[in-house]
Design a protein around this motif. Structure first.
Motif, short mmCIF file in Angstrom:
data_model
loop_
_atom_site.label_atom_id
_atom_site.label_comp_id
_atom_site.label_asym_id
_atom_site.label_seq_id
_atom_site.Cartn_x
_atom_site.Cartn_y
_atom_site.Cartn_z
N CYS A 293 34.18 -4.27 61.38
CA CYS A 293 34.81 -4.69 60.12
C CYS A 293 35.27 -3.48 59.30
CB CYS A 293 33.84 -5.55 59.30
SG CYS A 293 34.66 -6.65 58.13
N PHE A 294 36.01 -2.59 59.96
CA PHE A 294 36.44 -1.35 59.34
C PHE A 294 37.33 -1.56 58.11
CE2 PHE A 294 36.13 0.41 63.89
CZ PHE A 294 34.82 0.82 63.69
N SER A 320 27.24 -2.85 61.78
CA SER A 320 27.96 -1.57 61.74
C SER A 320 27.26 -0.54 62.63
CB SER A 320 28.04 -1.04 60.31
OG SER A 320 28.64 0.24 60.28
N THR A 321 28.06 0.25 63.31
CA THR A 321 27.50 1.35 64.10
C THR A 321 27.40 2.63 63.27
OG1 THR A 321 29.71 1.87 64.96
CG2 THR A 321 28.31 0.42 66.28
N ILE A 328 34.08 5.74 56.59
CA ILE A 328 32.73 5.62 56.04
C ILE A 328 32.57 4.21 55.50
CG2 ILE A 328 31.04 6.55 54.43
CD1 ILE A 328 31.92 8.56 56.51
N MET A 329 31.76 3.41 56.16
CA MET A 329 31.59 2.01 55.75
C MET A 329 30.88 1.91 54.41
SD MET A 329 33.00 -0.08 57.86
CE MET A 329 32.17 -1.63 57.49
N ILE A 331 28.39 0.57 53.04
CA ILE A 331 27.11 -0.12 53.21
C ILE A 331 26.34 -0.27 51.90
CG2 ILE A 331 24.83 0.06 54.31
CD1 ILE A 331 26.27 1.01 56.83
N PRO A 332 26.31 0.74 51.01
CA PRO A 332 25.61 0.53 49.74
C PRO A 332 26.13 -0.67 48.95
CG PRO A 332 26.03 2.87 50.08
CD PRO A 332 26.78 2.13 51.16
N THR A 333 27.46 -0.86 48.94
CA THR A 333 28.03 -2.01 48.23
C THR A 333 27.63 -3.32 48.91
OG1 THR A 333 29.91 -0.68 47.49
CG2 THR A 333 30.17 -3.08 47.40
N LEU A 334 27.62 -3.35 50.23
CA LEU A 334 27.21 -4.56 50.95
C LEU A 334 25.76 -4.91 50.62
CD1 LEU A 334 28.87 -3.90 54.44
CD2 LEU A 334 29.70 -5.37 52.59
#
Length: 439
Positions: A293-294, A320-321, A328-329, A331-334
């Protein structure tokens, strides 16, 4: 968790130093001299280190408290967590830290060079369609040893502390169902030491190579998820591709896990379309995932927060890998919006990817470095990426794992606490799966 900046140069330097210093190496000292005697329906371990709370200075967590315990395991479950009994007849854990066993939630066990001679990926295959054409040529040869290599890859994961994987398996017009059958045989051979769930994955597109008929056949088997792949660039239609996936999942009571590499408008429309379909069919909530989900990494903050909120309400997770470099995904927001985030090694030493350690603890370390999670509390929270959200201590330092009746899926790690294990990618000394020592 507070986010700090980390330059890409410093990140790559830190990661390279960690690899070169051997932090990913596994120390194979034998803890289990008396294993044959103990390896029955009941297993007792003494001198097991467990986390018991946090130490604070001026309101900040500065250290993690631990104590030694005796752990009793019966019929695949933790039956008792007892004060330590150092003189009792039991397996001596020698003060090693016990953590929940790790879970690799995105991997391709069915296709790998691992277990054979070294081979780097070819530079000429640049796009997904290039790789599809390449796979059509090499799959018949790979199938000859795919069961053996899948077993060797499982053994690598076990040595890195994982006792479970979600594996995508090719369903395509070249291999038909053979990749699935070969992987199922490997998993059957490892059934007493490793758990898995399978995603029927149309790696060559549903309609681009006419794999839809084989996906229908795969859905009739005991797979767990219906997969998908870049519906716009590969199959040419978001609606046609995703409607097929959703309908197949509904008909056969399966989950959904879709590879989405596409960015821009196509990627965003795919995410929005899937959210709408899941909301229309609430039975799919909590059973639907977007791998990679880039597109989320390239959204402006207001749109990203809107999408994170919608994903959370639809209970669609992101696998995510933990890529770095130009992607840079967020992730903190997710995490902030309550989206379930999981990780996996993806491709390990195959025609897609030359690299791969087999360690999801390393993925937790990468996440910590990328987002500047360096305090004791932040590092301890990062462990959840490796364990699929199981942590020994809650946010306030109360012990919540292990307790009686928990599954006896545990690792023994050479570390003083979770924070150190993440920061140092500490060596895995042993893996226990359903009460059985398997590594």
């Amino acid at each position: 968790m507070a986010t700090q900046s980390l330059s890409r140069k410093d990140f790559i330097k830190n990661a390279s130093m960690m690899l070169s210093s051997g932090m990913l190496a596994v120390d194979n000292d034998n803890l289990w001299q008396d294993l044959d005697e103990a390896q029955a329906s009941k297993l007792t371990l003494k001198n097991v280190r467990l986390e018991t709370g946090f130490e604070y200075e001026e309101g900040e967590v500065v250290a993690t408290k631990t104590e030694l315990f005796t752990i009793e395991i019966t019929d695949g479950k933790i039956s008792a967590v007892l004060p330590n009994q150092p003189t009792t007849k039991a397996i001596d854990a020698k003060g090693l830290l016990m953590l929940p066993a790790f879970r690799d939630m995105h991997i391709h066990l069915d296709k790998t060079y691992y277990g054979g001679s070294w081979k780097a990926r070819s530079k000429k295959n640049r796009t997904v369609k290039d790789m599809i054409a390449f796979e059509q040529k090499v799959i018949p040869e790979l199938l000859k040893t795919s069961t053996y290599r899948a077993e060797k890859l499982i053994e690598l994961l076990q040595s890195r502390g994982s006792n479970f994987a979600r594996s995508h398996v090719n369903i395509d017009s070249t291999s038909k169902l053979d990749s699935l059958y070969h992987l199922q045989q490997a998993l059957q051979n490892k059934k007493d030491s490793f758990g898995a769930e399978l995603v029927a994955f149309p790696q060559h597109g549903l309609f681009y190579t006419e794999s839809a008929q084989w996906m229908k056949e795969a859905a009739k088997t005991n797979i767990d998820f219906i997969g998908g792949l870049d519906p716009t660039s590969i199959d040419g239609s978001i609606q046609k591709s995703l409607d097929f996936v959703v309908q197949l999942a509904l008909e056969h009571q399966k989950g959904i896990d879709i590879h989405l590499h596409e960015g821009g408008e196509a990627g965003l429309k795919t995410v929005e379309f899937l959210i709408d379909r899941v909301n229309e069919h609430p039975v799919l909530k909590g059973k639907t995932y977007l791998s990679h989900c880039f597109v989320l990494a390239r959204l402006e903050k207001p749109k990203l927060e809107e999408m994170a909120d919608k994903l959370a309400h639809a209970k669609i997770g992101v696998v995510s890998t933990i890529p770095f470099g130009n992607t840079i995904m967020p992730i903190p927001t997710l995490y902030q919006y309550g989206v379930e985030v999981m990780t996996g090694n993806d491709s390990i030493i195959d025609h897609w990817n030359t690299f791969g350690t087999g360690s999801v603890l390393y993925k937790a370390n990468l996440m910590a470095q990328l987002y500047g999670y360096s305090s004791e509390l932040e590092l301890s929270r990062c462990l959840k990426l490796a364990t699929r959200n199981v942590l020994p201590l809650d946010e306030h330092g109360n012990r919540q794992w292990p307790k009686a009746n928990d599954k006896a899926d545990v690792v023994l790690v050479e570390a003083s606490c979770s924070a150190e294990a993440v920061a140092r990618v500490s060596p895995i000394k042993s893996l226990i799966h359903q009460g059985k020592v398997v590594y």
